[in-house]
Structures are given as structure tokens and as C-alpha cells.
Motif scaffolding. Structure first.
Motif, PDB file in Angstrom:
ATOM      1  N   MET A   1       0.969  -1.191   0.165  1.00  0.00           N
ATOM      2  CA  MET A   1      -0.168  -0.096   0.028  1.00  0.00           C
ATOM      3  C   MET A   1       1.051   1.211  -0.005  1.00  0.00           C
ATOM      4  SD  MET A   1      -2.752   1.220   3.061  1.00  0.00           S
ATOM      5  CE  MET A   1      -3.539  -0.409   2.886  1.00  0.00           C
ATOM      6  N   THR A   2       0.775   2.178  -0.878  1.00  0.00           N
ATOM      7  CA  THR A   2       1.327   3.354  -0.755  1.00  0.00           C
ATOM      8  C   THR A   2       0.930   4.373   0.325  1.00  0.00           C
ATOM      9  OG1 THR A   2      -0.237   4.598  -2.239  1.00  0.00           O
ATOM     10  CG2 THR A   2       1.503   3.433  -3.545  1.00  0.00           C
ATOM     11  N   ARG A   3       1.906   5.138   0.351  1.00  0.00           N
ATOM     12  CA  ARG A   3       1.515   6.146   1.580  1.00  0.00           C
ATOM     13  C   ARG A   3       0.427   7.065   1.270  1.00  0.00           C
ATOM     14  NH1 ARG A   3       6.777   8.001   5.237  1.00  0.00           N
ATOM     15  NH2 ARG A   3       6.975   5.798   5.631  1.00  0.00           N
ATOM     16  N   ARG A   4       0.231   7.479   0.064  1.00  0.00           N
ATOM     17  CA  ARG A   4      -0.926   8.250  -0.661  1.00  0.00           C
ATOM     18  C   ARG A   4      -2.071   7.667  -0.250  1.00  0.00           C
ATOM     19  NH1 ARG A   4      -1.104  10.046  -6.591  1.00  0.00           N
ATOM     20  NH2 ARG A   4       0.845  11.294  -5.652  1.00  0.00           N
TER      21      ARG A   4
ATOM     22  N   SER B   1      -2.616   5.403   2.306  1.00  0.00           N
ATOM     23  CA  SER B   1      -2.544   4.999   3.594  1.00  0.00           C
ATOM     24  C   SER B   1      -3.052   6.604   4.200  1.00  0.00           C
ATOM     25  CB  SER B   1      -1.242   5.004   4.231  1.00  0.00           C
ATOM     26  OG  SER B   1      -0.683   3.730   3.822  1.00  0.00           O
TER      27      SER B   1
ATOM     28  N   TRP C   1       1.154   3.368   6.288  1.00  0.00           N
ATOM     29  CA  TRP C   1       1.795   4.210   6.468  1.00  0.00           C
ATOM     30  C   TRP C   1       3.166   3.717   6.883  1.00  0.00           C
ATOM     31  CZ3 TRP C   1       1.832   8.925   4.370  1.00  0.00           C
ATOM     32  CH2 TRP C   1       2.870   9.967   4.812  1.00  0.00           C
TER      33      TRP C   1
ATOM     34  N   GLY D   1       4.684   1.288   4.421  1.00  0.00           N
ATOM     35  CA  GLY D   1       4.496   1.757   3.143  1.00  0.00           C
ATOM     36  C   GLY D   1       5.422   2.269   2.255  1.00  0.00           C
ATOM     37  N   ARG D   2       5.400   2.271   0.879  1.00  0.00           N
ATOM     38  CA  ARG D   2       6.579   2.668   0.325  1.00  0.00           C
ATOM     39  C   ARG D   2       6.169   4.013  -0.119  1.00  0.00           C
ATOM     40  NH1 ARG D   2       3.287  -0.982  -3.003  1.00  0.00           N
ATOM     41  NH2 ARG D   2       2.600   0.048  -4.820  1.00  0.00           N
ATOM     42  N   ALA D   3       7.273   4.637  -0.811  1.00  0.00           N
ATOM     43  CA  ALA D   3       7.021   6.147  -1.347  1.00  0.00           C
ATOM     44  C   ALA D   3       6.036   5.969  -2.449  1.00  0.00           C
ATOM     45  CB  ALA D   3       8.201   6.665  -1.765  1.00  0.00           C
ATOM     46  N   ASP D   4       5.432   7.001  -2.821  1.00  0.00           N
ATOM     47  CA  ASP D   4       4.458   7.046  -3.906  1.00  0.00           C
ATOM     48  C   ASP D   4       5.413   6.832  -5.301  1.00  0.00           C
ATOM     49  OD1 ASP D   4       2.433   9.702  -2.614  1.00  0.00           O
ATOM     50  OD2 ASP D   4       2.048   7.569  -2.617  1.00  0.00           O
ATOM     51  N   LEU D   5       4.844   6.420  -6.180  1.00  0.00           N
ATOM     52  CA  LEU D   5       5.616   6.135  -7.630  1.00  0.00           C
ATOM     53  C   LEU D   5       5.349   6.947  -8.464  1.00  0.00           C
ATOM     54  CD1 LEU D   5       5.483   2.282  -7.630  1.00  0.00           C
ATOM     55  CD2 LEU D   5       7.422   3.544  -6.567  1.00  0.00           C
TER      56      LEU D   5
END
Length: 68
Positions: free
Chosen positions: A1-4, A6, A61, A64-68
Motif C-alpha cells: 500500500m502506498t503512503r498516498r 494510507s 503508512w 508503506g513505500r514512497a509514492d511512485l
């Protein structure tokens, strides 16, 4: 799940909690008891759902990974 995603879930949860608590305080007097029971159940269920969304969002969050 991306941080966006989250951040969206946590924001949605905060909005839901604010909105349903606000609704609970703004219920007009003079209704039958069943009206208040039904709305109380709706408020409780939606706040539990919001807390679940917040937990998923915070967990996402943290992992999560950073938004791509």
C-alpha cells in the motif's frame, strides 16, 4: 500500500469520526426511542468502521513505500 492510499484512509477515518459524532450531537429532540436507538447503532458501527480504516491506514503508512 502506498503512503498516498494510507494518508487517504486516515483522512477518511478522521472525517467519518468527526461527521458521525457531530450528527449524534445534532439529533433533534422529540423523536421516538426507536429513532435514537437506530441512529445510535449507526453511529457506533460507523465509528468502529472509521477506527478500523484508521488502523489499516496507519499500519500501511508505517510499512508503506514512497509514492511512485
Amino acid at each position: 500500500m502506498t503512503r498516498r492510499v494510507s494518508a487517504f484512509l486516515v483522512t477518511l477515518a478522521a472525517f467519518m469520526i468527526f461527521e458521525w459524532i457531530n450528527l449524534g450531537f445534532n439529533l433533534a429532540d422529540g423523536h421516538r426511542t426507536s429513532f435514537y436507538v437506530v441512529h445510535g447503532v449507526l453511529i457506533a458501527v460507523n465509528i468502529l468502521l472509521a477506527l478500523t480504516l484508521a488502523a489499516v491506514g496507519v499500519r500501511g503508512w508505517m510499512r508503506g513505500r514512497a509514492d511512485l
